[in-house]
Scaffold this active site. Structure first.
Site, mmCIF file in Angstrom:
data_model
loop_
_atom_site.group_PDB
_atom_site.id
_atom_site.type_symbol
_atom_site.label_atom_id
_atom_site.label_comp_id
_atom_site.label_asym_id
_atom_site.label_seq_id
_atom_site.Cartn_x
_atom_site.Cartn_y
_atom_site.Cartn_z
ATOM 1 N N CYS A 135 27.846 11.840 36.741
ATOM 2 C CA CYS A 135 28.484 13.117 36.392
ATOM 3 C C CYS A 135 27.509 14.176 35.900
ATOM 4 O O CYS A 135 27.359 15.238 36.512
ATOM 5 C CB CYS A 135 29.534 12.882 35.313
ATOM 6 N N HIS A 158 30.905 18.411 30.423
ATOM 7 C CA HIS A 158 29.999 17.257 30.414
ATOM 8 C C HIS A 158 28.522 17.639 30.556
ATOM 9 O O HIS A 158 27.745 16.915 31.173
ATOM 10 C CB HIS A 158 30.396 16.246 31.503
#
Length: 533
Positions: free
Chosen positions: A91, A147
């Protein structure tokens, strides 16, 4: 011309005055012409980037999956399907390269992801895509998963170029409660807390509402309320289809034929995500934005087979440098494409989006550090050869497999670089590079199994026959995308060349930045994850 020159002009009707009846109507026609009616006359396009989370190669209809994705299929069929497109296997690295246009070896983020209590974020001296688009006159919105670090307020999306933000800051959470539970090692306690923001403020009142539906609703509102004459950048980073495997019951029923529980729930999540994509594109059309929009769909990494995802027939999964971890599901849909309904086989990487979109926006990359990405718009829109011939997948000297194979048949081995022809790079290091059709992997690339779709085959995984001591592979990806035939012994000169390229990148990389947990992250007092420094 000054006053003195003006006085010396002839008093009769000169050439300029005679041209007025001809020029004025032409000017009016140009001013009243609809956008896009002539070269250079159209406004910069609206840019909508939709990023899916953990979507695997075999999880969409246009790759032959049994999961139904009619909206994605239609958009891909009417646009340009990216068949040789790469992301990172995780990610944070993919998202950082999307927004910086730079490999993760340049930012210190080459190891794993940013965990909740790590005092880390994308370096603050990196100029991000939304900042560049704002400079080009765009309104910039972000909805969904960030993130990219949040330990300081300076790391937050609204401090990195986005006019508005609505979403969650960490890597995963419950789809309904919007809480994230994390073990804080120094305190020896697992803490659960809310992770939901509207701008920089905590967003409450969304409990028991499914995140994909909330994010879609916000994205549609932004689109509907956006003035068409102002260029729009919307970055919609959905939570779907990352674990936990949660979805409203009605999306499970069409997949009752899937016996594997994880795959059953995952399929329902993909269908709901597909519906969300359809709703967003419908809003773009009903709002009059679509005809001047470039819509990009991408996953952030390969599917996680431990959580319902599937990358068949590709090898590996999320966390690995095999094709199943890095080959991305992606396409571009837009009325502005010069060619449509085609499959593009040119090499493209997620770091290419920054220079591509900034060029489309008629902006510039002044102020950025040297980019690894390329402008690939002509490659996508016209089918021109890609300017990219090489791609660094990653170099991570600290790699630890957080997603090991069943029975863990492979493990990091000793360096093979004692062999003279392989002396350029330490082959025990987790790394991979692509040059043309050739792909070289070193060290332990991650789980190297092939995972057939659950419930369709009698086996759940197909192990590799590679010995556990093996640390070097070479594949011709064009002919062998499933990475079944190692050619390293047949082409030692190619191996030597690619090892020297890895050594070059390693020499020019910054040290890994992976700080220890900071117990001050503890959200006990507020019940909310957020900046603590």
């Amino acid at each position: 011309m000054g006053p003195r020159g003006a006085a010396s002009l002839p008093r009769g009707p000169g050439p300029r005055r005679l041209l007025l009846p001809v020029v004025l109507p032409l000017l009016l026609l140009l001013l009243l012409a609809p956008p896009g009616s002539g070269a250079g006359a159209s406004r910069p396009p609206h840019l909508v980037f939709l990023l899916a989370d953990d979507l695997g190669w075999n999880d969409v209809g246009f790759h032959g999956s049994r999961i139904r994705t009619p909206h994605l299929d239609a958009l891909a069929a009417g646009g340009v399907l990216l068949d040789n497109y790469y992301t990172q296997p995780l990610c944070t690295p993919s998202r950082s390269q999307l927004l910086t246009g730079r490999y993760q070896i340049r930012t210190g983020l080459q190891h794993q992801i940013i965990w909740p209590c790590q005092p880390s974020c994308v370096p603050l001296d990196e100029k991000l895509l939304p900042q560049l688009l704002k400079e080009a006159g765009y309104t910039t919105h972000m909805v969904g998963k960030w993130h990219l670090g949040m330990y300081r307020k300076e790391c937050l999306p609204t401090r990195r170029g986005f006019d508005t933000y609505f979403g969650y800051l960490l890597g995963s959470e419950d789809y309904y409660s919007h809480e994230r539970c994390t073990l804080i090692d120094a305190l020896n306690v697992t803490r659960c807390a809310l992770d939901f923001r509207d701008g920089e403020e905590v967003a409450t009142g969304y409990k028991n509402m499914y995140s994909t539906n909330i994010f879609t609703k916000r994205a549609i509102a932004l689109i509907t309320n956006h003035p068409p004459e102002k260029p729009l950048f919307l970055y919609l980073a959905l939570q779907s289809v990352h674990e936990p495997l949660q979805v409203p019951e009605e999306y499970l029923k069409p997949y009752d034929f899937i016996q594997d529980k994880n795959r059953h729930h995952y399929a329902g999540m993909v269908s709901l995500m597909d519906e969300a994509v359809g709703n967003v594109t419908a809003a773009l059309k009903s709002s009059g934005l679509w005809n001047n929009t470039v819509f990009i769909f991408s996953t952030d990494n390969g599917g996680q087979t431990l959580a319902g995802g599937n990358n068949w027939p590709l090898r590996g999964r999320k966390w690995s440098l095999w094709e199943g971890g890095v080959r991305g599901v992606g396409f571009v849909a837009s009325p502005l494409l010069k060619q449509k309904g085609v499959k593009n086989r040119e090499l493209i990487h997620i770091s290419d989006w920054l220079p591509t979109l900034v060029k489309l926006a008629r902006g510039h990359t002044n102020g950025t550090k040297p980019l690894d990405g390329f402008d690939v718009w002509k490659t996508i829109s016209e089918g021109s050869p890609s300017p990219r011939i090489e791609l660094l997948h990653n170099i991570d000297p600290n790699f630890v497999d957080s997603s090991p194979c069943p029975r863990n048949s492979m493990a990091p081995a000793k360096d093979d670089s004692s062999l003279p022809e392989y002396s350029a790079f330490n082959t025990s290091v987790h790394a991979a590079i692509r040059h043309g059709n050739w792909k070289l992997l070193t060290g332990y690339p991650g789980c190297g199994y092939w995972f057939p779709p659950p419930s369709q085959y009698n086996v759940s995984e197909i192990p590799s026959s590679d010995p556990p001591t093996k640390t070097l592979w070479l594949f011709d990806i064009d002919r062998d995308p499933e990475e079944r035939h190692d050619l390293s012994r047949e082409y030692p000169h190619i191996v030597t060349k690619l090892l020297s390229r890895l050594q070059f990148y390693h020499k020019h990389s910054v040290p890994v930045y992976f700080p220890a947990q900071d117990p001050r992250c503890d959200p006990k007092a507020t019940g909310v994850w957020g900046p603590w420094m």
